[in-house]
Design a protein around this motif. Structure first.
Motif, PDB file in Angstrom:
ATOM      1  N   THR A  10       0.914  -1.023  -0.268  1.00 32.56           N
ATOM      2  CA  THR A  10      -0.028   0.239   0.054  1.00 32.56           C
ATOM      3  C   THR A  10       0.762   1.259  -0.454  1.00 32.56           C
ATOM      4  OG1 THR A  10      -1.926  -1.162   1.494  1.00 32.56           O
ATOM      5  CG2 THR A  10      -1.825   1.352   1.069  1.00 32.56           C
ATOM      6  N   ALA A  11       0.613   2.105  -0.700  1.00 31.64           N
ATOM      7  CA  ALA A  11       1.254   3.628  -1.162  1.00 31.64           C
ATOM      8  C   ALA A  11       0.991   4.321   0.447  1.00 31.64           C
ATOM      9  CB  ALA A  11       1.114   4.482  -1.998  1.00 31.64           C
ATOM     10  N   TYR A  12       2.110   4.508   1.506  1.00 35.87           N
ATOM     11  CA  TYR A  12       1.109   5.118   2.629  1.00 35.87           C
ATOM     12  C   TYR A  12       2.090   6.353   2.828  1.00 35.87           C
ATOM     13  CZ  TYR A  12       0.357   0.713   5.014  1.00 35.87           C
ATOM     14  OH  TYR A  12      -0.689  -0.701   5.478  1.00 35.87           O
ATOM     15  N   LEU A  13       0.938   7.095   2.737  1.00 34.65           N
ATOM     16  CA  LEU A  13       1.609   8.537   3.720  1.00 34.65           C
ATOM     17  C   LEU A  13       1.653   9.160   4.508  1.00 34.65           C
ATOM     18  CD1 LEU A  13      -0.838  10.674   1.884  1.00 34.65           C
ATOM     19  CD2 LEU A  13       1.033  10.364   0.684  1.00 34.65           C
ATOM     20  N   VAL A  14       3.742   9.702   4.676  1.00 40.48           N
ATOM     21  CA  VAL A  14       4.005   9.403   5.789  1.00 40.48           C
ATOM     22  C   VAL A  14       4.744  10.723   6.488  1.00 40.48           C
ATOM     23  CG1 VAL A  14       5.804   8.744   7.504  1.00 40.48           C
ATOM     24  CG2 VAL A  14       4.616   7.015   5.637  1.00 40.48           C
ATOM     25  N   VAL A  30       6.904  15.564   3.308  1.00 39.28           N
ATOM     26  CA  VAL A  30       5.153  14.030   3.296  1.00 39.28           C
ATOM     27  C   VAL A  30       5.849  13.247   2.398  1.00 39.28           C
ATOM     28  CG1 VAL A  30       3.325  13.135   2.685  1.00 39.28           C
ATOM     29  CG2 VAL A  30       3.337  15.661   3.688  1.00 39.28           C
ATOM     30  N   TYR A  31       6.104  11.825   3.139  1.00 42.68           N
ATOM     31  CA  TYR A  31       6.660  11.112   1.912  1.00 42.68           C
ATOM     32  C   TYR A  31       5.644   9.895   1.409  1.00 42.68           C
ATOM     33  CZ  TYR A  31      11.540  12.560   2.873  1.00 42.68           C
ATOM     34  OH  TYR A  31      12.037  13.281   3.292  1.00 42.68           O
ATOM     35  N   ALA A  32       5.582   9.700   0.510  1.00 49.30           N
ATOM     36  CA  ALA A  32       5.351   7.953   0.147  1.00 49.30           C
ATOM     37  C   ALA A  32       5.731   7.398   0.004  1.00 49.30           C
ATOM     38  CB  ALA A  32       4.483   8.463  -1.105  1.00 49.30           C
ATOM     39  N   ALA A  33       5.719   6.148   0.977  1.00 48.33           N
ATOM     40  CA  ALA A  33       5.911   4.713   1.449  1.00 48.33           C
ATOM     41  C   ALA A  33       5.317   3.883   0.757  1.00 48.33           C
ATOM     42  CB  ALA A  33       6.581   4.438   2.617  1.00 48.33           C
ATOM     43  N   MET A  34       5.620   3.067  -0.568  1.00 53.76           N
ATOM     44  CA  MET A  34       5.372   1.560  -0.669  1.00 53.76           C
ATOM     45  C   MET A  34       5.579   0.067   0.121  1.00 53.76           C
ATOM     46  SD  MET A  34       3.231   0.577  -3.184  1.00 53.76           S
ATOM     47  CE  MET A  34       2.159   0.517  -4.532  1.00 53.76           C
ATOM     48  N   ARG A  35       5.124   0.168   0.884  1.00 48.25           N
ATOM     49  CA  ARG A  35       4.773  -1.094   2.375  1.00 48.25           C
ATOM     50  C   ARG A  35       4.260  -1.962   1.958  1.00 48.25           C
ATOM     51  NH1 ARG A  35      10.175   0.532   0.850  1.00 48.25           N
ATOM     52  NH2 ARG A  35      11.501   0.211   2.194  1.00 48.25           N
ATOM     53  N   GLN A  36       4.133  -2.866   2.982  1.00 48.86           N
ATOM     54  CA  GLN A  36       2.556  -4.184   3.515  1.00 48.86           C
ATOM     55  C   GLN A  36       2.550  -3.277   4.188  1.00 48.86           C
ATOM     56  OE1 GLN A  36       4.572  -7.749   3.224  1.00 48.86           O
ATOM     57  NE2 GLN A  36       4.403  -7.699   0.696  1.00 48.86           N
ATOM     58  N   SER A  37       2.627  -2.621   5.273  1.00 46.18           N
ATOM     59  CA  SER A  37       2.131  -2.309   6.414  1.00 46.18           C
ATOM     60  C   SER A  37       2.684  -0.877   7.286  1.00 46.18           C
ATOM     61  CB  SER A  37       2.533  -2.734   7.604  1.00 46.18           C
ATOM     62  OG  SER A  37       4.240  -2.860   7.902  1.00 46.18           O
ATOM     63  N   PRO A  38       1.813  -0.041   8.536  1.00 46.12           N
ATOM     64  CA  PRO A  38       2.535   1.454   8.105  1.00 46.12           C
ATOM     65  C   PRO A  38       3.607   1.091   9.104  1.00 46.12           C
ATOM     66  CG  PRO A  38      -0.278   0.355   8.737  1.00 46.12           C
ATOM     67  CD  PRO A  38       0.555  -0.471   7.857  1.00 46.12           C
ATOM     68  N   ALA A  39       3.972  -0.105   9.937  1.00 48.94           N
ATOM     69  CA  ALA A  39       4.569  -0.049  10.841  1.00 48.94           C
ATOM     70  C   ALA A  39       5.827   0.287   9.249  1.00 48.94           C
ATOM     71  CB  ALA A  39       5.217  -0.760  11.723  1.00 48.94           C
ATOM     72  N   GLU A  40       5.873  -0.841   8.863  1.00 43.01           N
ATOM     73  CA  GLU A  40       7.122  -0.671   7.765  1.00 43.01           C
ATOM     74  C   GLU A  40       7.930   0.471   6.947  1.00 43.01           C
ATOM     75  OE1 GLU A  40       6.699  -3.989   5.533  1.00 43.01           O
ATOM     76  OE2 GLU A  40       6.355  -5.072   6.494  1.00 43.01           O
ATOM     77  N   ALA A  47      14.657   5.975   8.085  1.00 39.16           N
ATOM     78  CA  ALA A  47      16.232   5.824   7.833  1.00 39.16           C
ATOM     79  C   ALA A  47      16.514   6.745   6.495  1.00 39.16           C
ATOM     80  CB  ALA A  47      15.865   3.975   7.252  1.00 39.16           C
ATOM     81  N   LEU A  48      15.694   7.347   5.823  1.00 43.75           N
ATOM     82  CA  LEU A  48      16.209   8.337   5.596  1.00 43.75           C
ATOM     83  C   LEU A  48      16.113   9.786   5.860  1.00 43.75           C
ATOM     84  CD1 LEU A  48      13.952   7.946   2.120  1.00 43.75           C
ATOM     85  CD2 LEU A  48      16.045   6.858   2.200  1.00 43.75           C
ATOM     86  N   GLN A  72       6.489   2.457  -7.116  1.00 43.67           N
ATOM     87  CA  GLN A  72       7.711   1.257  -7.164  1.00 43.67           C
ATOM     88  C   GLN A  72       6.716  -0.065  -5.663  1.00 43.67           C
ATOM     89  OE1 GLN A  72       7.639  -0.280 -10.645  1.00 43.67           O
ATOM     90  NE2 GLN A  72       6.776   1.252 -10.807  1.00 43.67           N
ATOM     91  N   PRO A  73       6.502  -1.174  -5.934  1.00 46.28           N
ATOM     92  CA  PRO A  73       6.708  -1.291  -4.183  1.00 46.28           C
ATOM     93  C   PRO A  73       8.236  -1.595  -3.793  1.00 46.28           C
ATOM     94  CG  PRO A  73       5.454  -2.969  -6.057  1.00 46.28           C
ATOM     95  CD  PRO A  73       6.553  -1.484  -6.783  1.00 46.28           C
ATOM     96  N   GLY A  74       8.174  -1.301  -2.582  1.00 46.91           N
ATOM     97  CA  GLY A  74       9.373  -1.175  -1.388  1.00 46.91           C
ATOM     98  C   GLY A  74      10.020   0.583  -1.881  1.00 46.91           C
ATOM     99  N   GLU A  75       8.909   1.432  -2.678  1.00 47.90           N
ATOM    100  CA  GLU A  75      10.328   2.665  -3.183  1.00 47.90           C
ATOM    101  C   GLU A  75       9.366   3.675  -1.856  1.00 47.90           C
ATOM    102  OE1 GLU A  75       9.466   6.062  -6.405  1.00 47.90           O
ATOM    103  OE2 GLU A  75       9.214   4.676  -6.906  1.00 47.90           O
ATOM    104  N   VAL A  76       9.976   4.877  -1.838  1.00 46.29           N
ATOM    105  CA  VAL A  76       9.920   5.666  -0.653  1.00 46.29           C
ATOM    106  C   VAL A  76      10.258   6.560  -1.992  1.00 46.29           C
ATOM    107  CG1 VAL A  76      10.211   6.753   1.422  1.00 46.29           C
ATOM    108  CG2 VAL A  76      11.041   4.515   0.871  1.00 46.29           C
ATOM    109  N   ARG A  77       9.375   7.930  -1.341  1.00 48.44           N
ATOM    110  CA  ARG A  77       9.715   9.199  -2.324  1.00 48.44           C
ATOM    111  C   ARG A  77       8.923  10.300  -1.863  1.00 48.44           C
ATOM    112  NH1 ARG A  77       6.524   9.388  -7.907  1.00 48.44           N
ATOM    113  NH2 ARG A  77       7.790   7.329  -8.521  1.00 48.44           N
ATOM    114  N   ALA A  78       9.837  11.407  -1.708  1.00 46.59           N
ATOM    115  CA  ALA A  78       8.886  13.130  -0.750  1.00 46.59           C
ATOM    116  C   ALA A  78       7.747  13.631  -1.959  1.00 46.59           C
ATOM    117  CB  ALA A  78      10.169  13.825  -0.902  1.00 46.59           C
ATOM    118  N   ILE A  79       7.210  13.747  -1.604  1.00 45.27           N
ATOM    119  CA  ILE A  79       5.744  14.294  -2.483  1.00 45.27           C
ATOM    120  C   ILE A  79       5.107  15.709  -1.569  1.00 45.27           C
ATOM    121  CG2 ILE A  79       5.262  12.173  -3.422  1.00 45.27           C
ATOM    122  CD1 ILE A  79       2.537  12.083  -1.279  1.00 45.27           C
TER     123      ILE A  79
END
Length: 79
Positions: A10-14, A30-40, A47-48, A72-79
């Motif tokens: 899921t693409a979580y907004l962090v 705000v970052y978009a992080a494509m992970r399986q859980s909010p904790a991940e 880590a960034l 993409q899965p596993g990607e973290v991007r500033a938005i």
């Protein structure tokens, strides 16, 4: 009967907010992080980030939006 489907990313907004104003981080990010859980997602963003900051999941992106921005899965991007 166990569910054998793999868990989807899921693409979580962090949101990241520096603890002090003297940090070199922008005031808020705000970052978009494509992970399986909010904790991940929180762990991936943490880590960034250099220094102390408050980090929290504040929402998620729809599958349509995720595809539109090509996250993409596993990607973290500033938005």
């Amino acid at each position: 009967m166990a569910n054998d489907k793999p868990k989807r990313d899921t693409a979580y907004l962090v949101a990241v907010t520096p603890v002090s104003e003297s940090d070199s981080q922008p005031a808020d990010a705000v970052y978009a992080a494509m992970r399986q859980s909010p904790a991940e997602a929180v762990a991936a963003v943490r880590a960034l980030i250099a220094g102390e900051a408050r980090i929290a999941v504040v929402g998620s992106l729809s599958p349509r939006t995720t595809k539109a921005i090509n996250l993409q899965p596993g990607e973290v991007r500033a938005i």
